[in-house]
Motif scaffolding. Sequence first.
Motif, PDB file in Angstrom:
ATOM      1  N   UNK A 284       0.595  -0.939  -0.154  1.00  0.00           N
ATOM      2  CA  UNK A 284      -0.171  -0.239   0.074  1.00  0.00           C
ATOM      3  C   UNK A 284       0.831   1.453   0.057  1.00  0.00           C
ATOM      4  N   UNK A 285       0.489   2.372  -0.427  1.00  0.00           N
ATOM      5  CA  UNK A 285       1.015   3.874  -0.191  1.00  0.00           C
ATOM      6  C   UNK A 285       2.094   4.074   0.276  1.00  0.00           C
ATOM      7  N   UNK A 286       0.549   4.250   1.316  1.00  0.00           N
ATOM      8  CA  UNK A 286       1.023   5.036   2.676  1.00  0.00           C
ATOM      9  C   UNK A 286      -0.075   4.512   3.580  1.00  0.00           C
ATOM     10  N   UNK A 287       0.470   4.634   5.002  1.00  0.00           N
ATOM     11  CA  UNK A 287      -1.103   4.299   6.245  1.00  0.00           C
ATOM     12  C   UNK A 287      -1.974   4.561   6.181  1.00  0.00           C
ATOM     13  N   UNK A 288      -2.852   3.927   7.262  1.00  0.00           N
ATOM     14  CA  UNK A 288      -3.981   4.604   7.095  1.00  0.00           C
ATOM     15  C   UNK A 288      -3.872   5.710   8.237  1.00  0.00           C
ATOM     16  N   UNK A 304       2.063   9.599   9.141  1.00  0.00           N
ATOM     17  CA  UNK A 304       2.228   9.601   7.997  1.00  0.00           C
ATOM     18  C   UNK A 304       1.969  10.880   7.036  1.00  0.00           C
ATOM     19  N   UNK A 305       2.285  11.783   7.998  1.00  0.00           N
ATOM     20  CA  UNK A 305       2.935  12.956   7.837  1.00  0.00           C
ATOM     21  C   UNK A 305       3.669  12.474   6.402  1.00  0.00           C
ATOM     22  N   UNK A 306       4.888  12.061   7.704  1.00  0.00           N
ATOM     23  CA  UNK A 306       5.873  12.029   6.808  1.00  0.00           C
ATOM     24  C   UNK A 306       5.981  11.580   5.147  1.00  0.00           C
ATOM     25  N   UNK A 307       5.518  10.327   4.974  1.00  0.00           N
ATOM     26  CA  UNK A 307       4.895   9.216   3.538  1.00  0.00           C
ATOM     27  C   UNK A 307       3.919  10.128   3.104  1.00  0.00           C
ATOM     28  N   UNK A 311       6.318  10.727  -0.451  1.00  0.00           N
ATOM     29  CA  UNK A 311       5.544  10.570  -1.452  1.00  0.00           C
ATOM     30  C   UNK A 311       5.889  12.060  -2.406  1.00  0.00           C
ATOM     31  N   UNK A 312       5.265  12.764  -1.668  1.00  0.00           N
ATOM     32  CA  UNK A 312       5.298  14.102  -2.293  1.00  0.00           C
ATOM     33  C   UNK A 312       6.660  14.603  -3.254  1.00  0.00           C
ATOM     34  N   UNK A 313       7.633  14.186  -2.705  1.00  0.00           N
ATOM     35  CA  UNK A 313       9.458  14.200  -2.469  1.00  0.00           C
ATOM     36  C   UNK A 313       9.642  13.711  -3.432  1.00  0.00           C
ATOM     37  N   UNK A 317      10.710  14.754  -6.612  1.00  0.00           N
ATOM     38  CA  UNK A 317      12.007  14.166  -7.651  1.00  0.00           C
ATOM     39  C   UNK A 317      12.080  13.763  -8.790  1.00  0.00           C
ATOM     40  N   UNK A 318      11.206  12.376  -9.227  1.00  0.00           N
ATOM     41  CA  UNK A 318      10.782  11.694 -10.517  1.00  0.00           C
ATOM     42  C   UNK A 318      10.635  12.871 -11.630  1.00  0.00           C
ATOM     43  N   UNK A 319       9.508  13.809 -11.115  1.00  0.00           N
ATOM     44  CA  UNK A 319       8.980  14.325 -11.966  1.00  0.00           C
ATOM     45  C   UNK A 319      10.707  15.243 -12.608  1.00  0.00           C
ATOM     46  N   UNK A 320      11.379  16.279 -11.473  1.00  0.00           N
ATOM     47  CA  UNK A 320      12.574  16.353 -11.941  1.00  0.00           C
ATOM     48  C   UNK A 320      13.332  16.201 -12.596  1.00  0.00           C
ATOM     49  N   UNK A 321      13.220  14.486 -12.281  1.00  0.00           N
ATOM     50  CA  UNK A 321      14.278  13.603 -12.963  1.00  0.00           C
ATOM     51  C   UNK A 321      14.066  13.510 -14.882  1.00  0.00           C
TER      52      UNK A 321
END
Length: 754
Positions: A284-288, A304-307, A311-313, A317-321
Amino acid sequence: MATMGVYRIQTDTLTEVEQNRLDLKLLQTKVEFEREAKISSDIISLLLEGETLVNFTRYVGQDIREYLVTQRLDFLINDVLGDQKIRVLLTVFDGDGEPIYHYERSNNPFSSIPSYLPGFARSLMLKEVAESQKLMFLKDGRHAYLFGKAVDRNTFISPVRPSMKDSIAIVATVYMESFDQMFSDLKMDYGKSPLIVNRTAEVSFNDSPLLRKVNLFPGFDLEMELTPQYLRQERTYLIDWMIAVAVVLGAGITVLLLLLIKRYIISPIENLDHQLTLVMEEQQSNIKKPVGADEVSRLGSKFYQLYEQLQENLRESHNLAVTDALTKLPNRTRFQDFAKRALIRAWNRHSHVSLIYIDLDNFKFVNDRLGHEAGDELLKHAARLFQDLLQSDQHRNNSSLVSRLAGDEFAIVLAHENLDERVTLASNLVALFKGGLKTERYLTPVSASVGVASYPNDGEDLRELIANADMAMYHAKRTGKNRFAAYSHTIAREARRVKLIEDALKFVNSDEEFSLMFMPFVDADHKIKGLEVLLRWYSPELGQITPDEFVPIAEQTGSYPKIDDWVFRNAFSQLSTLQQFLGENVIIAINISAGELGQAAFADRIIKLKQEFNVPDRSVELEITETFGYFAVDQVLSVLRDLRDAGFSISIDDFGIGYTPLLQMIDYPVDKVKFDKELVDRLTSDNYHPLMQPTVELCHIQSIKVTAEGVENEEKFSLLKSAGCDYFQGYAIAQPMTLSELRKWHIEYLGKDQ
């Protein structure tokens, strides 16, 4: 620990509580004492208020009447006592202290007058006070309360002067059964007998906090002291009770804490650990997101906020890459991924995928002349144009992607069914740059060279398609720019030849393979004024290689300095020979690579060669292709000024096909411009002939001589001469020649002139 703390606090409190409790018991004992003692006073008061006692004293000795009166007294006493089972004695004494009446309420039929009553009665009649009270301590630990009153036997009021002869004493005795019971209870409760102490105001005593007392009646106190043994026993009970409570509460709290820890800490942590494990295993992409307000829920919210932030970073990063920072287009990485997927789909569907390479021509000119800000704006504007073109109706439904590879290079992946679509798109791309490219603030002389390669005809994999599209793009650039070229075997052969030329330049033997040619130019009177020095290259492996082929390759590979050095050395060495038979005022014009104008070392090198060969000033003219404006203007101007100050003349070659406005030449240290053959053909045509003379005059105003190239017949010569051109060069005058051919031509030319 809590119990010990409570014990320390409660020890003093316990002592205070016990003191208050003892005070209360003593008070209750006093109240009971007063209640029983009051019976005595009530009986006497009742007797004195009525006639019963009067009649009794009157009829003493008269048996019948005395008996009746006695019965009446008994009735009154019983009426006062009611049904209470209290032992009460009522005794009346005459003036001699002898009992004249005695009444006792008790269960003992043989009771008699106590021995202490006559003495109490005599003392009462002798005292100054009319009434008295006394507490008697009996042998068996009981107590009797005596209340007596002396009255006048005639008036039955207290006598003014006590006298035993005229008085009688009435004494009421109450055995303090309830008081004695409470007295005994105190002894039993506290393990020590209370004390009834006769105290006076003059006597002082030690007032200990543990000694408690109450006043029974004036002069008599009931005292009771809390013993250390009793307090210790009570504290022991407190300790036992508190330990029992502590054990029960400790066990209960422990169980409760375990349940709470399980419910609010262990279970949430186990759930959080399970959620994190799922995230780490990418199930799963993140915790509940927890919804509680407790610490673990807040910790889970932080995870949750950290993940979410990770994920946003990661997405960023992927977009920047995979995204170009300037144009926001996909970069080379994204381009390759997209192209690979497109090729897989095309293989499955038996369709086509075309790679379209785009290179912006003259982009360096924009950067150097207008600044990098203008260059960036140009790239962003071009990117928007490419995107808009791909999103047009013609290509909207096709799987396509435009990306920026590097610098001024772009690429498009186009998945399509019909091969004609690639030609249409390439044509539209070139059309975007017709007449240059206009951004919001600049009009730039930028065009596009476009190369196209398609799967499966031009390559089976991405690497091959990229190489072939790049090859086609360079072919378009070499053949005139602002055009497109589709990969073909012809282009492949040309590319192979370019590669061979590039390799040959690395190992060329200049003295054996290079040669110089000379092409004269004359003035309006057909006098020979100079010679343009032209380089020719004959390779044993590749045969004759034209300057149009090897010069751009030499500039791109950086091998031109070696060529320039060979040309200048040989031209300088032959200058004196040329001047011997052509005249000492004859000059030579040598083309220099535009790529070297940005290097200050180039000027130093040429100046040293001039000094080495003792070349006279103004006998060498340096011809610079008009595209020299593409390079850093300040650096170019500095190099040109250094060369001009060193005795060289400066000429702009091929004027009319580049992007240098005529008026801008006022900023350049230029002595001459050479109109390109294409410009000459246009100015000598009927449509543009009126513009020829003003163009020449504009150069003359700036003290710039004009040479017309491409003079192929006498008619053009006459038109250009009438327009005011200073020098003329072309096949109508002479073709490029070797030195020996030049000697023969000069003899023939002189013969014609004569």
